[in-house]
Scaffold this active site. Structure first.
Site, PDB file in Angstrom:
ATOM      1  N   GLY A  14       0.822  -1.197   0.000  1.00  9.42           N
ATOM      2  CA  GLY A  14       0.000   0.000   0.000  1.00  9.42           C
ATOM      3  C   GLY A  14       0.853   1.241   0.000  1.00  9.42           C
ATOM      4  O   GLY A  14       2.058   1.194   0.235  1.00  9.42           O
ATOM      5  N   GLY A  16       0.742   5.118   1.607  1.00 10.19           N
ATOM      6  CA  GLY A  16       0.018   5.975   2.538  1.00 10.19           C
ATOM      7  C   GLY A  16       0.466   7.411   2.437  1.00 10.19           C
ATOM      8  O   GLY A  16       1.154   7.800   1.502  1.00 10.19           O
ATOM      9  N   TYR A  18       2.574   8.986   4.185  1.00  5.29           N
ATOM     10  CA  TYR A  18       3.991   9.262   4.409  1.00  5.29           C
ATOM     11  C   TYR A  18       4.909   8.476   3.495  1.00  5.29           C
ATOM     12  O   TYR A  18       6.093   8.744   3.446  1.00  5.29           O
ATOM     13  CB  TYR A  18       4.342   8.984   5.874  1.00  5.29           C
ATOM     14  CG  TYR A  18       3.490   9.777   6.813  1.00  5.29           C
ATOM     15  CD1 TYR A  18       3.699  11.139   6.980  1.00  5.29           C
ATOM     16  CD2 TYR A  18       2.454   9.172   7.512  1.00  5.29           C
ATOM     17  CE1 TYR A  18       2.902  11.877   7.822  1.00  5.29           C
ATOM     18  CE2 TYR A  18       1.648   9.910   8.355  1.00  5.29           C
ATOM     19  CZ  TYR A  18       1.877  11.266   8.514  1.00  5.29           C
ATOM     20  OH  TYR A  18       1.084  11.986   9.343  1.00  5.29           O
ATOM     21  N   GLY A  19       4.372   7.490   2.809  1.00  6.82           N
ATOM     22  CA  GLY A  19       5.237   6.727   1.931  1.00  6.82           C
ATOM     23  C   GLY A  19       4.717   5.343   1.648  1.00  6.82           C
ATOM     24  O   GLY A  19       3.597   4.994   2.021  1.00  6.82           O
ATOM     25  N   VAL A  21       4.424   1.280   1.752  1.00  7.30           N
ATOM     26  CA  VAL A  21       4.488   0.230   2.762  1.00  7.30           C
ATOM     27  C   VAL A  21       4.724  -1.092   2.049  1.00  7.30           C
ATOM     28  O   VAL A  21       4.043  -1.399   1.070  1.00  7.30           O
ATOM     29  CB  VAL A  21       3.175   0.162   3.572  1.00  7.30           C
ATOM     30  CG1 VAL A  21       3.247  -0.933   4.622  1.00  7.30           C
ATOM     31  CG2 VAL A  21       2.868   1.510   4.218  1.00  7.30           C
ATOM     32  N   LYS A  36       7.412   0.575   6.565  1.00 10.87           N
ATOM     33  CA  LYS A  36       6.939   1.846   6.023  1.00 10.87           C
ATOM     34  C   LYS A  36       8.136   2.746   5.773  1.00 10.87           C
ATOM     35  O   LYS A  36       8.941   2.979   6.663  1.00 10.87           O
ATOM     36  CB  LYS A  36       5.972   2.495   7.028  1.00 10.87           C
ATOM     37  CG  LYS A  36       5.332   3.760   6.531  1.00 10.87           C
ATOM     38  CD  LYS A  36       4.370   4.332   7.545  1.00 10.87           C
ATOM     39  CE  LYS A  36       3.034   3.602   7.545  1.00 10.87           C
ATOM     40  NZ  LYS A  36       2.009   4.333   8.312  1.00 10.87           N
ATOM     41  N   ASP A 129      -4.660  11.568  14.179  1.00  8.24           N
ATOM     42  CA  ASP A 129      -5.119  11.245  12.824  1.00  8.24           C
ATOM     43  C   ASP A 129      -5.931   9.959  12.843  1.00  8.24           C
ATOM     44  O   ASP A 129      -5.722   9.068  12.019  1.00  8.24           O
ATOM     45  CB  ASP A 129      -3.929  11.150  11.862  1.00  8.24           C
ATOM     46  CG  ASP A 129      -4.361  11.206  10.405  1.00  8.24           C
ATOM     47  OD1 ASP A 129      -5.444  11.759  10.137  1.00  8.24           O
ATOM     48  OD2 ASP A 129      -3.628  10.692   9.550  1.00  8.24           O
TER      49      ASP A 129
HETATM   50  P1  ADP Z   1      -2.236   6.294   5.618  1.00  3.90           P
HETATM   51  O1  ADP Z   1      -1.137   7.263   5.544  1.00  3.90           O
HETATM   52  O2  ADP Z   1      -3.314   6.519   4.614  1.00  3.90           O
HETATM   53  O3  ADP Z   1      -2.759   6.108   6.996  1.00  3.90           O
HETATM   54  P2  ADP Z   1      -0.406   4.131   5.784  1.00  3.90           P
HETATM   55  O4  ADP Z   1       0.857   4.791   5.359  1.00  3.90           O
HETATM   56  O5  ADP Z   1      -0.583   3.881   7.230  1.00  3.90           O
HETATM   57  O6  ADP Z   1      -1.639   4.893   5.176  1.00  3.90           O
HETATM   58  O7  ADP Z   1      -0.537   2.750   5.053  1.00  3.90           O
HETATM   59  C1  ADP Z   1      -0.749   2.641   3.672  1.00  3.90           C
HETATM   60  C2  ADP Z   1      -1.269   1.262   3.372  1.00  3.90           C
HETATM   61  O8  ADP Z   1      -0.303   0.297   3.732  1.00  3.90           O
HETATM   62  C3  ADP Z   1      -2.500   0.913   4.174  1.00  3.90           C
HETATM   63  O9  ADP Z   1      -3.677   1.221   3.495  1.00  3.90           O
HETATM   64  C4  ADP Z   1      -2.375  -0.574   4.368  1.00  3.90           C
HETATM   65  O10 ADP Z   1      -2.931  -1.242   3.266  1.00  3.90           O
HETATM   66  C5  ADP Z   1      -0.887  -0.810   4.365  1.00  3.90           C
HETATM   67  N1  ADP Z   1      -0.351  -0.966   5.733  1.00  3.90           N
HETATM   68  C6  ADP Z   1       0.050   0.012   6.580  1.00  3.90           C
HETATM   69  N2  ADP Z   1       0.510  -0.487   7.726  1.00  3.90           N
HETATM   70  C7  ADP Z   1       0.401  -1.825   7.635  1.00  3.90           C
HETATM   71  C8  ADP Z   1       0.702  -2.931   8.514  1.00  3.90           C
HETATM   72  N3  ADP Z   1       1.223  -2.745   9.732  1.00  3.90           N
HETATM   73  N4  ADP Z   1       0.431  -4.171   8.077  1.00  3.90           N
HETATM   74  C9  ADP Z   1      -0.091  -4.374   6.851  1.00  3.90           C
HETATM   75  N5  ADP Z   1      -0.398  -3.403   5.986  1.00  3.90           N
HETATM   76  C10 ADP Z   1      -0.151  -2.130   6.351  1.00  3.90           C
END
Ligand code: ADP
Length: 303
Positions: A14, A16, A18-19, A21, A36, A129
């Site tokens: 994914g 997000g 900040y960058g 993942v 991340k 957030d």
């Molecule tokens: P946002 O900035 O929108 O909150 P994140 O940066 O936290 O998004 O995460 C982006 C994507 O990465 C999430 O939508 C999720 O699918 C995946 N992700 C984030 N953290 C985890 C984790 N600990 N385990 C599995 N997938 C994760």
């Protein structure tokens, strides 16, 4: 690719605020983790040491309802944060129309969310957030708050509008009025919006701009009277607005129990000083009355 001689990097899962993942295997423990990557500017100066120090503090924040920060390290131009890997998140659960959430299931999710908040607030850490896709759900069904403290460390994610839009719906009225000295009550407001979203299966206050967000809040809860919230009139962006009466909360959440509505109204109290705290919310009779919250392992989740 093996990072810092320890993490075997896999697919991206994914992107997000900040960058990116990605999934990885922690070769030290054999566990699956999520890494991340947070870009730290183009400058050659390397990582921001204040951020690193704050992250060290987050590593100490251990609770069953907080996502564990396993490790962090700078690599190339990015800071890498290693978290336990989570199967899904609350947004996916709420949106999946094949999933039926019983009152006991909703209570279980609400309780886990508030337990995570209560733990962090006790340690004077704010989330800032809170939104359903920041509430991750593990293979064991436990709900865990993610991205704790990141908003403060890396600034409000104004660059990425897609993410900004969603956060708005969970923003407390004091923030919309420009308050700069806000506290843990902003997380409770957001948790209240998420609780309402669990009860109705749709976002509770969907503003299309910051001004519209206030309008949506006023339409749902009535305009706050200065007598209800004495500090309001001193907030930087406060303006007088036309009086709107509050419809009974019941009309907006016809299926909610009386206990659920009472707790919700306390989480969505205008005056942040009068708003219920996470610990008080956990002691509310909603959580001690029947039905008992569903055990995490028994909760329905997307397949
Ligand atoms: P946002 O900035 O929108 O909150 P994140 O940066 O936290 O998004 O995460 C982006 C994507 O990465 C999430 O939508 C999720 O699918 C995946 N992700 C984030 N953290 C985890 C984790 N600990 N385990 C599995 N997938 C994760």
């Amino acid at each position: 690719k093996l990072l810092v001689d320890r993490y075997l990097k896999g697919e991206n899962v994914g992107e997000g605020t900040y960058g990116i993942v990605s999934k990885a295997i922690d070769t030290k423990t054999g566990n699956i983790v999520a890494i991340k990557r947070i870009r730290i500017g183009e400058k050659k100066e390397g990582v921001n040491f204040t951020a690193l120090r704050e992250i060290k503090l987050l590593k100490e924040l251990k609770d069953p309802n907080i996502i564990e920060l396993i490790d962090c390290f700078p690599y190339k131009d990015s800071l890498h944060l290693v978290f336990e890997f989570m199967e899904t998140d609350l947004e996916a659960v709420i949106k999946d129309k094949r999933i039926v959430l019983s009152p006991a299931d909703t209570k279980s999710y609400a309780q886990m969310m508030l337990k995570g908040l209560a733990f962090c607030h006790k340690k004077w850490v704010l989330h800032r957030d809170m939104k359903p896709n920041n509430l991750l759900i593990g293979a064991d069904g436990q709900l865990k708050l993610a991205d704790f403290g990141l908003a403060r460390m890396f600034g409000s994610p104004g660059r990425n509008f897609t993410h900004q839009v969603f956060a708005r719906w969970y923003r407390a009225p004091e923030l919309l009025f420009g308050s700069k000295h806000y506290g843990s009550a902003v997380d409770i407001w957001a948790a209240g919006c998420i609780f309402a979203e669990l009860l109705t299966r749709r976002p509770f206050l969907q503003g299309s701009s910051d001004i519209d967000q206030l309008g949506k809040i006023f339409a749902a809860l009535g305009t706050p009277k200065p007598s209800q919230w004495p500090d309001m009139t001193y907030l930087p962006d406060y303006v007088e607005y036309q009086y709107v009466a509050a419809p009974p909360l019941r009309t907006l959440l016809p299926m909610a129990s009386d206990d659920a509505l009472d707790l919700l109204s306390k989480m969505l109290t205008y005056d942040p000083k009068a708003r219920i705290t996470a610990q008080q919310a956990l002691e509310h009779r909603y959580f001690s009355s029947l039905p008992a919250p569903t055990r995490p392992s028994q909760l329905p989740r997307p397949r």
